[in-house]
Write a protein that holds these residues in place. Sequence first.
Motif, PDB file in Angstrom:
ATOM      1  N   LYS A 193      45.143  84.976   3.900  1.00 30.03           N
ATOM      2  CA  LYS A 193      45.203  83.586   4.347  1.00 30.03           C
ATOM      3  C   LYS A 193      46.093  83.508   5.580  1.00 30.03           C
ATOM      4  O   LYS A 193      47.069  84.259   5.701  1.00 30.03           O
ATOM      5  N   VAL A 194      45.727  82.613   6.507  1.00 34.22           N
ATOM      6  CA  VAL A 194      46.520  82.414   7.718  1.00 34.22           C
ATOM      7  C   VAL A 194      46.854  80.944   7.851  1.00 34.22           C
ATOM      8  O   VAL A 194      45.954  80.091   7.846  1.00 34.22           O
ATOM      9  N   ASP A 195      48.139  80.625   7.942  1.00 36.23           N
ATOM     10  CA  ASP A 195      48.566  79.247   8.182  1.00 36.23           C
ATOM     11  C   ASP A 195      48.748  79.045   9.676  1.00 36.23           C
ATOM     12  O   ASP A 195      49.445  79.818  10.340  1.00 36.23           O
ATOM     13  N   PHE A 196      48.117  77.975  10.185  1.00 39.02           N
ATOM     14  CA  PHE A 196      48.225  77.672  11.609  1.00 39.02           C
ATOM     15  C   PHE A 196      48.155  76.171  11.797  1.00 39.02           C
ATOM     16  O   PHE A 196      47.281  75.494  11.236  1.00 39.02           O
ATOM     17  N   ASP A 197      49.064  75.623  12.565  1.00 42.24           N
ATOM     18  CA  ASP A 197      49.116  74.197  12.845  1.00 42.24           C
ATOM     19  C   ASP A 197      48.869  73.993  14.334  1.00 42.24           C
ATOM     20  O   ASP A 197      49.649  74.457  15.162  1.00 42.24           O
ATOM     21  N   GLN A 198      47.786  73.285  14.664  1.00 49.42           N
ATOM     22  CA  GLN A 198      47.453  73.082  16.084  1.00 49.42           C
ATOM     23  C   GLN A 198      48.549  72.336  16.831  1.00 49.42           C
ATOM     24  O   GLN A 198      48.649  72.450  18.048  1.00 49.42           O
ATOM     25  N   ALA A 199      49.361  71.595  16.102  1.00 50.97           N
ATOM     26  CA  ALA A 199      50.464  70.875  16.748  1.00 50.97           C
ATOM     27  C   ALA A 199      51.607  71.819  17.108  1.00 50.97           C
ATOM     28  O   ALA A 199      52.507  71.463  17.872  1.00 50.97           O
ATOM     29  N   ASN A 200      51.589  73.016  16.548  1.00 54.57           N
ATOM     30  CA  ASN A 200      52.635  74.012  16.819  1.00 54.57           C
ATOM     31  C   ASN A 200      51.959  75.361  17.071  1.00 54.57           C
ATOM     32  O   ASN A 200      52.069  76.289  16.268  1.00 54.57           O
ATOM     33  N   PRO A 201      51.233  75.476  18.205  1.00 53.77           N
ATOM     34  CA  PRO A 201      50.317  76.611  18.423  1.00 53.77           C
ATOM     35  C   PRO A 201      50.953  77.959  18.728  1.00 53.77           C
ATOM     36  O   PRO A 201      50.242  78.906  19.039  1.00 53.77           O
ATOM     37  N   THR A 202      52.260  78.065  18.626  1.00 49.83           N
ATOM     38  CA  THR A 202      52.893  79.368  18.826  1.00 49.83           C
ATOM     39  C   THR A 202      53.353  79.975  17.498  1.00 49.83           C
ATOM     40  O   THR A 202      53.967  81.041  17.489  1.00 49.83           O
ATOM     41  N   LYS A 203      53.062  79.306  16.398  1.00 47.84           N
ATOM     42  CA  LYS A 203      53.517  79.795  15.093  1.00 47.84           C
ATOM     43  C   LYS A 203      52.319  80.154  14.201  1.00 47.84           C
ATOM     44  O   LYS A 203      51.352  79.399  14.093  1.00 47.84           O
ATOM     45  N   TYR A 204      52.416  81.312  13.571  1.00 55.31           N
ATOM     46  CA  TYR A 204      51.423  81.761  12.589  1.00 55.31           C
ATOM     47  C   TYR A 204      52.165  82.278  11.362  1.00 55.31           C
ATOM     48  O   TYR A 204      53.230  82.897  11.490  1.00 55.31           O
ATOM     49  N   VAL A 205      51.585  82.036  10.197  1.00 52.76           N
ATOM     50  CA  VAL A 205      52.116  82.640   8.977  1.00 52.76           C
ATOM     51  C   VAL A 205      50.959  83.348   8.287  1.00 52.76           C
ATOM     52  O   VAL A 205      49.947  82.728   7.942  1.00 52.76           O
ATOM     53  N   PHE A 206      51.100  84.662   8.111  1.00 52.03           N
ATOM     54  CA  PHE A 206      50.076  85.471   7.453  1.00 52.03           C
ATOM     55  C   PHE A 206      50.507  85.740   6.014  1.00 52.03           C
ATOM     56  O   PHE A 206      51.630  86.196   5.772  1.00 52.03           O
ATOM     57  N   HIS A 207      49.593  85.466   5.088  1.00 51.80           N
ATOM     58  CA  HIS A 207      49.835  85.756   3.682  1.00 51.80           C
ATOM     59  C   HIS A 207      49.005  86.985   3.311  1.00 51.80           C
ATOM     60  O   HIS A 207      47.769  86.939   3.338  1.00 51.80           O
ATOM     61  N   LEU A 208      49.674  88.070   2.981  1.00 49.99           N
ATOM     62  CA  LEU A 208      48.987  89.331   2.710  1.00 49.99           C
ATOM     63  C   LEU A 208      48.432  89.357   1.290  1.00 49.99           C
ATOM     64  O   LEU A 208      49.065  88.816   0.360  1.00 49.99           O
ATOM     65  N   ARG A 209      47.268  89.989   1.141  1.00 49.88           N
ATOM     66  CA  ARG A 209      46.713  90.155  -0.208  1.00 49.88           C
ATOM     67  C   ARG A 209      47.570  91.157  -0.980  1.00 49.88           C
ATOM     68  O   ARG A 209      48.015  92.180  -0.435  1.00 49.88           O
ATOM     69  N   LYS A 210      47.781  90.838  -2.233  1.00 53.57           N
ATOM     70  CA  LYS A 210      48.691  91.658  -3.044  1.00 53.57           C
ATOM     71  C   LYS A 210      48.050  92.941  -3.545  1.00 53.57           C
ATOM     72  O   LYS A 210      48.740  93.815  -4.081  1.00 53.57           O
ATOM     73  N   ASP A 211      46.720  93.071  -3.364  1.00 51.00           N
ATOM     74  CA  ASP A 211      46.060  94.301  -3.807  1.00 51.00           C
ATOM     75  C   ASP A 211      45.845  95.290  -2.664  1.00 51.00           C
ATOM     76  O   ASP A 211      45.177  96.312  -2.845  1.00 51.00           O
ATOM     77  N   ALA A 212      46.411  95.000  -1.483  1.00 53.91           N
ATOM     78  CA  ALA A 212      46.301  95.948  -0.361  1.00 53.91           C
ATOM     79  C   ALA A 212      47.255  97.115  -0.609  1.00 53.91           C
ATOM     80  O   ALA A 212      48.448  96.920  -0.861  1.00 53.91           O
ATOM     81  N   LYS A 213      46.718  98.330  -0.530  1.00 56.58           N
ATOM     82  CA  LYS A 213      47.534  99.511  -0.814  1.00 56.58           C
ATOM     83  C   LYS A 213      47.301 100.598   0.230  1.00 56.58           C
ATOM     84  O   LYS A 213      46.267 100.642   0.890  1.00 56.58           O
ATOM     85  N   TRP A 214      48.289 101.486   0.336  1.00 53.13           N
ATOM     86  CA  TRP A 214      48.140 102.698   1.119  1.00 53.13           C
ATOM     87  C   TRP A 214      47.337 103.704   0.297  1.00 53.13           C
ATOM     88  O   TRP A 214      47.175 103.539  -0.916  1.00 53.13           O
ATOM     89  N   SER A 215      46.849 104.727   0.945  1.00 49.30           N
ATOM     90  CA  SER A 215      45.982 105.679   0.239  1.00 49.30           C
ATOM     91  C   SER A 215      46.710 106.456  -0.851  1.00 49.30           C
ATOM     92  O   SER A 215      46.073 107.085  -1.695  1.00 49.30           O
ATOM     93  N   ASP A 216      48.050 106.408  -0.867  1.00 43.50           N
ATOM     94  CA  ASP A 216      48.798 107.049  -1.956  1.00 43.50           C
ATOM     95  C   ASP A 216      49.145 106.070  -3.069  1.00 43.50           C
ATOM     96  O   ASP A 216      49.863 106.420  -4.007  1.00 43.50           O
ATOM     97  N   GLY A 217      48.620 104.832  -2.956  1.00 44.27           N
ATOM     98  CA  GLY A 217      48.819 103.845  -4.006  1.00 44.27           C
ATOM     99  C   GLY A 217      49.981 102.904  -3.794  1.00 44.27           C
ATOM    100  O   GLY A 217      50.140 101.921  -4.528  1.00 44.27           O
ATOM    101  N   LYS A 218      50.818 103.168  -2.812  1.00 45.16           N
ATOM    102  CA  LYS A 218      51.957 102.291  -2.544  1.00 45.16           C
ATOM    103  C   LYS A 218      51.466 100.984  -1.916  1.00 45.16           C
ATOM    104  O   LYS A 218      50.516 100.973  -1.129  1.00 45.16           O
ATOM    105  N   ALA A 219      52.097  99.872  -2.241  1.00 44.66           N
ATOM    106  CA  ALA A 219      51.677  98.566  -1.739  1.00 44.66           C
ATOM    107  C   ALA A 219      51.891  98.439  -0.232  1.00 44.66           C
ATOM    108  O   ALA A 219      52.894  98.928   0.314  1.00 44.66           O
ATOM    109  N   VAL A 220      50.935  97.790   0.446  1.00 39.57           N
ATOM    110  CA  VAL A 220      51.098  97.435   1.858  1.00 39.57           C
ATOM    111  C   VAL A 220      51.878  96.125   1.892  1.00 39.57           C
ATOM    112  O   VAL A 220      51.497  95.149   1.232  1.00 39.57           O
ATOM    113  N   THR A 221      52.951  96.087   2.648  1.00 46.79           N
ATOM    114  CA  THR A 221      53.787  94.886   2.686  1.00 46.79           C
ATOM    115  C   THR A 221      53.901  94.334   4.102  1.00 46.79           C
ATOM    116  O   THR A 221      53.571  95.000   5.089  1.00 46.79           O
TER     117      THR A 221
END
Length: 554
Positions: free
Chosen positions: A94-122
């Motif tokens: 998910k990406v939060d973006f407000d057109q009234a504040n177009p220089t700010k983004y907030v990215f919400h990472l999926r919690k099931d994203a992992k590296w190939s060794d099983g460690k979580a991507v953060t």
Amino acid sequence: MTKRHLSKLLAMLTTIAITASLFAGCGGKKDPASPSADKPKEEQSLVYNLGQEPDTIDPGLSTTITAATVANQNFEGLMKFNAENKLECAVAEKVDFDQANPTKYVFHLRKDAKWSDGKAVTAKDFEYSWKRVLNPATASDYANQLYYLKNGAKYNSKEAKAEDVGVKATDDYTLQVELENPTPYFLQLCGLPTLMPVRQDIVEKDPDKWTLNPQTYLGNGPFKMTVWEHDSKMEFVKNDNYWNKANVKIEKMKFTMIAINSSALSAFETGEADYIDIVPNNEIPKLVQDKKMVTTPNIGTYYICANDMKAPLDNPKVRKALALAIDRSALIEAVWKDGRKAATGWVPYGINDAKEGKAFREVGGDFYTDKADVEQAKKLLAEAGYPDGKGFPVFEYAYNKSETHAKIAQAVQDMWKKNLNINIKLNEVDWKVFVPQRKEGNFELSRNGWVGDYFDPMTFMDILVTKDGNNDAHYSNPKYDELVLNAKKEKDPEKRMQMIHDAEKILMDDMAIIPLAFYVDDVCIKPYLKGTVRVSNGMIYFDKAYIEGKTAAK
């Protein structure tokens, strides 16, 4: 290298083509294109010809399409492109973006994203990776792709600290981003290898060699590398820790490194390769007739790079004379044979202008014709002090090993001799030498090409700014630099685009580079290989590919 729409994320976001649902969330969806359940199970493996071995496969350092192709299999960024050249969420859920504040983004990472060794991507992995690219000690030629971050350029030039850069992981799955200025194509940048995450513990353990060993080339993408025989092949297997593994059908892949067009075609014809995108030009008409090849769009420009630091190539009149003495339509007809358009400017078709429904190239027009203007070329060369070519030094024209590049070089050599009475020597250079040779300025004239990284003309303007890491021509014009910088700050879409048009005019008046033709991709894919994704910016993905009908074809 080596994108496209948000709604009115700014009026200019019409070049990004992202759906409105992007900001509400992008949950993973089942891929409807998959092998039929009622058909016999076939071996899900493919062979793709990469061509040249990349100079690096570090996503933070790579600048070539071949390197990006490898990175796209092993790594995944916050966003990615799909077959329609549109953005979709990848590691970002998910990406939060407000057109009234177009220089700010907030990215919400999926919690099931992992590296190939099983460690979580953060989120911390992304913060580290982006700051690593900007760190001046890393010497990334693509650091400018992160100059859009607040204090990004300053950190890269040692005028700010890492903690001042506008990217911060507020927790394991939230990444806050602040830009210097509104950037309509920022989310497109988030789909490029430069902004993909790398593991800090892996990289810092062996900074120079971590990419050279498949055991330490650890990524978070749909596949992982298992074998790398240099200048021969790379092998990959499905990454069972990939968040969307259920929709990845291919179990094994091999990337061959056949640089000779005719040999690549032979491998395709004999079934040793399933997918190639370098073919002998003289075979193109028959391949099209036999329905074995298709031509797809590509936002790239094939050009000759003149080293602007070497006299008399430092004289714009000399560079322009060389450019005008070339018959581009004859080159296309005699060598490429695939219907591509002559490059009568720097920015290719396929990139929108601010004007509704108009391409940037269409609005910008032509700076010269597709035919040679011999009279004007001779006049400019004489004004530069070389009437009828007298006294003009014998320069070397370098090109990397390829039948097509060799034919283009020979044709240009003949045109310059016939039209300007000047001589050049041709020098075929191994790819591993060719790329650093250009970067370091150890050349006089050289074949070059640029495929846009994203779907905005800035992706072409950026690389010719003074001292940019991809400015192989070593071109420098303060007026050009100022226009490009101001265009990045301009919020009005039409004013911004006019600045870019003005910058391109300066570039072509100086003839900083010599454009020859706009790219297309000539692609041969076996009919049983389905679901491959090829984006017009050169990105290739195999995470949705599958084999169906190969057994029956035998």
